[in-house]
Design a protein around this motif. Structure first.
Motif, PDB file in Angstrom:
ATOM      1  N   ALA A 101      35.441  50.680  28.581  1.00  0.00           N
ATOM      2  CA  ALA A 101      36.816  51.137  28.345  1.00  0.00           C
ATOM      3  C   ALA A 101      37.120  52.381  29.180  1.00  0.00           C
ATOM      4  CB  ALA A 101      37.023  51.425  26.860  1.00  0.00           C
ATOM      5  N   LYS A 102      36.167  53.280  29.281  1.00  0.00           N
ATOM      6  CA  LYS A 102      36.360  54.493  30.080  1.00  0.00           C
ATOM      7  C   LYS A 102      36.525  54.144  31.559  1.00  0.00           C
ATOM      8  CE  LYS A 102      34.446  59.113  30.439  1.00  0.00           C
ATOM      9  NZ  LYS A 102      33.394  60.026  29.995  1.00  0.00           N
ATOM     10  N   ALA A 103      35.719  53.207  32.033  1.00  0.00           N
ATOM     11  CA  ALA A 103      35.808  52.782  33.438  1.00  0.00           C
ATOM     12  C   ALA A 103      37.159  52.130  33.722  1.00  0.00           C
ATOM     13  CB  ALA A 103      34.668  51.825  33.770  1.00  0.00           C
ATOM     14  N   MET A 104      37.586  51.264  32.834  1.00  0.00           N
ATOM     15  CA  MET A 104      38.862  50.580  33.046  1.00  0.00           C
ATOM     16  C   MET A 104      40.027  51.576  32.977  1.00  0.00           C
ATOM     17  SD  MET A 104      37.675  47.681  33.786  1.00  0.00           S
ATOM     18  CE  MET A 104      39.088  46.603  33.929  1.00  0.00           C
ATOM     19  N   LYS A 105      39.946  52.523  32.061  1.00  0.00           N
ATOM     20  CA  LYS A 105      40.996  53.541  31.946  1.00  0.00           C
ATOM     21  C   LYS A 105      41.043  54.410  33.207  1.00  0.00           C
ATOM     22  CE  LYS A 105      42.743  57.195  29.007  1.00  0.00           C
ATOM     23  NZ  LYS A 105      42.564  58.015  27.831  1.00  0.00           N
ATOM     24  N   ALA A 106      39.876  54.636  33.812  1.00  0.00           N
ATOM     25  CA  ALA A 106      39.812  55.443  35.036  1.00  0.00           C
ATOM     26  C   ALA A 106      40.328  54.683  36.248  1.00  0.00           C
ATOM     27  CB  ALA A 106      38.377  55.904  35.279  1.00  0.00           C
ATOM     28  N   GLY A 107      40.545  53.377  36.099  1.00  0.00           N
ATOM     29  CA  GLY A 107      41.121  52.610  37.198  1.00  0.00           C
ATOM     30  C   GLY A 107      40.242  51.536  37.782  1.00  0.00           C
ATOM     31  N   ALA A 108      39.132  51.218  37.151  1.00  0.00           N
ATOM     32  CA  ALA A 108      38.267  50.158  37.658  1.00  0.00           C
ATOM     33  C   ALA A 108      38.997  48.819  37.649  1.00  0.00           C
ATOM     34  CB  ALA A 108      36.993  50.049  36.817  1.00  0.00           C
ATOM     35  N   THR A 109      38.716  48.010  38.651  1.00  0.00           N
ATOM     36  CA  THR A 109      39.276  46.664  38.716  1.00  0.00           C
ATOM     37  C   THR A 109      38.480  45.720  37.838  1.00  0.00           C
ATOM     38  OG1 THR A 109      40.040  47.031  40.971  1.00  0.00           O
ATOM     39  CG2 THR A 109      39.803  44.744  40.278  1.00  0.00           C
ATOM     40  N   CYS A 110      37.160  45.869  37.857  1.00  0.00           N
ATOM     41  CA  CYS A 110      36.267  45.016  37.069  1.00  0.00           C
ATOM     42  C   CYS A 110      35.071  45.824  36.592  1.00  0.00           C
ATOM     43  CB  CYS A 110      35.740  43.850  37.901  1.00  0.00           C
ATOM     44  SG  CYS A 110      36.926  42.559  38.242  1.00  0.00           S
ATOM     45  N   PHE A 111      34.440  45.291  35.560  1.00  0.00           N
ATOM     46  CA  PHE A 111      33.233  45.874  34.985  1.00  0.00           C
ATOM     47  C   PHE A 111      32.313  44.703  34.676  1.00  0.00           C
ATOM     48  CE2 PHE A 111      30.655  47.584  31.537  1.00  0.00           C
ATOM     49  CZ  PHE A 111      30.457  48.904  31.910  1.00  0.00           C
ATOM     50  N   LEU A 112      31.250  44.561  35.460  1.00  0.00           N
ATOM     51  CA  LEU A 112      30.353  43.420  35.329  1.00  0.00           C
ATOM     52  C   LEU A 112      28.995  43.838  34.782  1.00  0.00           C
ATOM     53  CD1 LEU A 112      31.051  41.710  38.771  1.00  0.00           C
ATOM     54  CD2 LEU A 112      31.882  40.963  36.527  1.00  0.00           C
ATOM     55  N   ALA A 113      28.501  43.087  33.812  1.00  0.00           N
ATOM     56  CA  ALA A 113      27.169  43.334  33.251  1.00  0.00           C
ATOM     57  C   ALA A 113      26.145  42.497  34.003  1.00  0.00           C
ATOM     58  CB  ALA A 113      27.156  42.981  31.775  1.00  0.00           C
ATOM     59  N   LYS A 114      25.050  43.143  34.403  1.00  0.00           N
ATOM     60  CA  LYS A 114      23.957  42.446  35.084  1.00  0.00           C
ATOM     61  C   LYS A 114      23.168  41.650  34.061  1.00  0.00           C
ATOM     62  CE  LYS A 114      23.113  46.330  38.222  1.00  0.00           C
ATOM     63  NZ  LYS A 114      22.110  47.331  38.575  1.00  0.00           N
ATOM     64  N   PRO A 115      22.662  40.523  34.399  1.00  0.00           N
ATOM     65  CA  PRO A 115      22.946  39.787  35.627  1.00  0.00           C
ATOM     66  C   PRO A 115      24.298  39.083  35.500  1.00  0.00           C
ATOM     67  CG  PRO A 115      21.453  38.502  34.276  1.00  0.00           C
ATOM     68  CD  PRO A 115      21.700  39.807  33.545  1.00  0.00           C
ATOM     69  N   PHE A 116      24.979  38.940  36.594  1.00  0.00           N
ATOM     70  CA  PHE A 116      26.276  38.265  36.583  1.00  0.00           C
ATOM     71  C   PHE A 116      26.250  37.178  37.649  1.00  0.00           C
ATOM     72  CE2 PHE A 116      26.507  42.198  39.006  1.00  0.00           C
ATOM     73  CZ  PHE A 116      26.855  41.743  40.260  1.00  0.00           C
ATOM     74  N   PRO A 117      26.989  36.102  37.432  1.00  0.00           N
ATOM     75  CA  PRO A 117      27.038  35.036  38.441  1.00  0.00           C
ATOM     76  C   PRO A 117      27.833  35.493  39.666  1.00  0.00           C
ATOM     77  CG  PRO A 117      28.405  34.474  36.539  1.00  0.00           C
ATOM     78  CD  PRO A 117      27.730  35.766  36.220  1.00  0.00           C
ATOM     79  N   ALA A 118      27.408  35.066  40.834  1.00  0.00           N
ATOM     80  CA  ALA A 118      28.079  35.445  42.086  1.00  0.00           C
ATOM     81  C   ALA A 118      29.580  35.159  42.055  1.00  0.00           C
ATOM     82  CB  ALA A 118      27.418  34.753  43.271  1.00  0.00           C
ATOM     83  N   PRO A 119      30.014  34.019  41.501  1.00  0.00           N
ATOM     84  CA  PRO A 119      31.472  33.778  41.472  1.00  0.00           C
ATOM     85  C   PRO A 119      32.259  34.852  40.710  1.00  0.00           C
ATOM     86  CG  PRO A 119      30.301  31.729  41.106  1.00  0.00           C
ATOM     87  CD  PRO A 119      29.274  32.835  41.045  1.00  0.00           C
ATOM     88  N   SER A 120      31.636  35.483  39.726  1.00  0.00           N
ATOM     89  CA  SER A 120      32.330  36.558  39.000  1.00  0.00           C
ATOM     90  C   SER A 120      32.588  37.744  39.910  1.00  0.00           C
ATOM     91  CB  SER A 120      31.495  37.015  37.797  1.00  0.00           C
ATOM     92  OG  SER A 120      31.397  35.986  36.848  1.00  0.00           O
ATOM     93  N   LEU A 121      31.609  38.091  40.721  1.00  0.00           N
ATOM     94  CA  LEU A 121      31.788  39.185  41.668  1.00  0.00           C
ATOM     95  C   LEU A 121      32.844  38.836  42.712  1.00  0.00           C
ATOM     96  CD1 LEU A 121      31.072  41.958  42.789  1.00  0.00           C
ATOM     97  CD2 LEU A 121      29.179  40.879  44.026  1.00  0.00           C
ATOM     98  N   ILE A 122      32.820  37.603  43.195  1.00  0.00           N
ATOM     99  CA  ILE A 122      33.812  37.176  44.198  1.00  0.00           C
ATOM    100  C   ILE A 122      35.219  37.243  43.607  1.00  0.00           C
ATOM    101  CG2 ILE A 122      34.598  35.245  45.633  1.00  0.00           C
ATOM    102  CD1 ILE A 122      31.996  36.689  46.589  1.00  0.00           C
ATOM    103  N   ARG A 123      35.387  36.794  42.373  1.00  0.00           N
ATOM    104  CA  ARG A 123      36.711  36.859  41.724  1.00  0.00           C
ATOM    105  C   ARG A 123      37.179  38.311  41.598  1.00  0.00           C
ATOM    106  NH1 ARG A 123      34.663  32.657  38.727  1.00  0.00           N
ATOM    107  NH2 ARG A 123      34.042  34.023  36.999  1.00  0.00           N
ATOM    108  N   CYS A 124      36.270  39.189  41.207  1.00  0.00           N
ATOM    109  CA  CYS A 124      36.618  40.610  41.101  1.00  0.00           C
ATOM    110  C   CYS A 124      37.018  41.176  42.457  1.00  0.00           C
ATOM    111  CB  CYS A 124      35.438  41.403  40.545  1.00  0.00           C
ATOM    112  SG  CYS A 124      35.174  41.196  38.778  1.00  0.00           S
TER     113      CYS A 124
END
Length: 106
Positions: A69-92
């Motif tokens: 929530a802090k990251a998103m409030k600061a202006g982050a586009t995405c917040f991904l938890a490791k491990p994440f699928p490559a398509p999630s990173l590409i979408r972000c």
């Protein structure tokens, strides 16, 4: 990301990135939330203080809703938890770059 045609620059630390000649041309930052001397949120704040508005994608091995929530409030586009699928990173990344990128990396 390189295999998809993106120009990628990796840095040993947030401080190295902030001193880099690539800073001004940065269109998007993908940063870990937990780094040695400077957190991902500290890096985002430093970028904004320098007048750079490049979108941020945060990744973390320690997902926590308060930090997210802090990251998103600061202006982050995405917040991904490791491990994440490559398509999630590409979408972000696609979302982050929707507004384009000018020479200032904004």
């Amino acid at each position: 990301l390189r295999s998809r045609g993106y120009a990628v620059h990796a840095f040993a630390s947030a401080e190295d990135f902030l001193r880099s000649p690539h800073l001004a041309e940065t269109c998007c930052v993908i940063a870990d939330m937990q780094m040695s001397a400077m957190s991902g949120l500290d890096l985002l704040a430093a970028m904004r203080d320098k007048g750079h508005n490049a979108p941020f994608i945060f990744i973390t091995a320690f997902p926590d809703e308060k930090i997210r929530a802090k990251a998103m409030k600061a202006g982050a586009t995405c917040f991904l938890a490791k491990p994440f699928p490559a398509p999630s990173l590409i979408r972000c990344l696609e979302t982050a770059l929707e507004s384009g990128c000018d020479e200032a990396g904004t």
